[in-house]
Design a protein around this motif. Sequence first.
Motif, PDB file in Angstrom:
ATOM      1  N   SER A  25       0.974  -1.329   0.011  1.00  0.00           N
ATOM      2  CA  SER A  25      -0.060  -0.071   0.068  1.00  0.00           C
ATOM      3  C   SER A  25       0.908   1.331   0.111  1.00  0.00           C
ATOM      4  CB  SER A  25      -0.937   0.097   1.028  1.00  0.00           C
ATOM      5  OG  SER A  25      -0.172   0.203   2.373  1.00  0.00           O
ATOM      6  N   ARG A  27       2.925   4.583  -1.307  1.00  0.00           N
ATOM      7  CA  ARG A  27       2.758   5.349  -2.271  1.00  0.00           C
ATOM      8  C   ARG A  27       4.056   6.051  -2.283  1.00  0.00           C
ATOM      9  NH1 ARG A  27      -1.657   8.939  -1.557  1.00  0.00           N
ATOM     10  NH2 ARG A  27      -1.291   8.425   0.643  1.00  0.00           N
ATOM     11  N   ASP A  28       4.224   6.596  -3.398  1.00  0.00           N
ATOM     12  CA  ASP A  28       5.504   7.468  -3.738  1.00  0.00           C
ATOM     13  C   ASP A  28       5.302   8.851  -3.237  1.00  0.00           C
ATOM     14  OD1 ASP A  28       7.116   5.542  -4.473  1.00  0.00           O
ATOM     15  OD2 ASP A  28       6.571   5.966  -6.591  1.00  0.00           O
ATOM     16  N   ALA A  92      -1.655   3.936   1.231  1.00  0.00           N
ATOM     17  CA  ALA A  92      -3.058   4.085   0.721  1.00  0.00           C
ATOM     18  C   ALA A  92      -4.039   3.850   1.691  1.00  0.00           C
ATOM     19  CB  ALA A  92      -3.128   3.373  -0.416  1.00  0.00           C
TER      20      ALA A  92
END
Length: 127
Positions: A25, A27-28, A92
Motif C-alpha cells: 500500500s 505510495r511514492d 494508501a
Amino acid sequence: MKILGFYEELWPHRAGEPEGKIKDSIRDVPLPDESDIVEYLARGHDLFSVMGAEEDVLGSDYRILGGHSVMSDGEWIWRKSLWFYLNRYHIALPDEFIDKVRAYDYEVPYVPESLLDELADKVVEIW
C-alpha cells in the motif's frame, strides 16, 4: 465498525480477511492534505491503550509508542501506529475514509461514550 489500515501485519486473523500486506500500500507521493489526515488519526478517540513500543513492521529502526493501542472516530477503528505509516510511507487509505475526514474538515467528531464502549467491546472480541 470498519477497520482502517486492515493489513495482515497489523491485525489478528480473527478480525477477518485483511486488505493484504502493508508494503503493497506504499505510495511514492503523499496526498496534498496528508499532514491533516495524520493529525486526524492521532487525535482519534481511544478505545483501549496498550503500553509499550511497536516496531515498524516495514523495517526502519523507529518504534511507535503505544502503537498497539486502538482508536476510533465512531465509524472507523485503527491502530494508533497508523499515523506513523501514513506519515512515513504515505500508505494508501480507502477513499471512503479520506472523503469522510475531509467532510469533517479534519476534526474528529464527537462520539458518545456508550458508542465508544460498544466499539471497544467489539475490538476486544477480535483482538
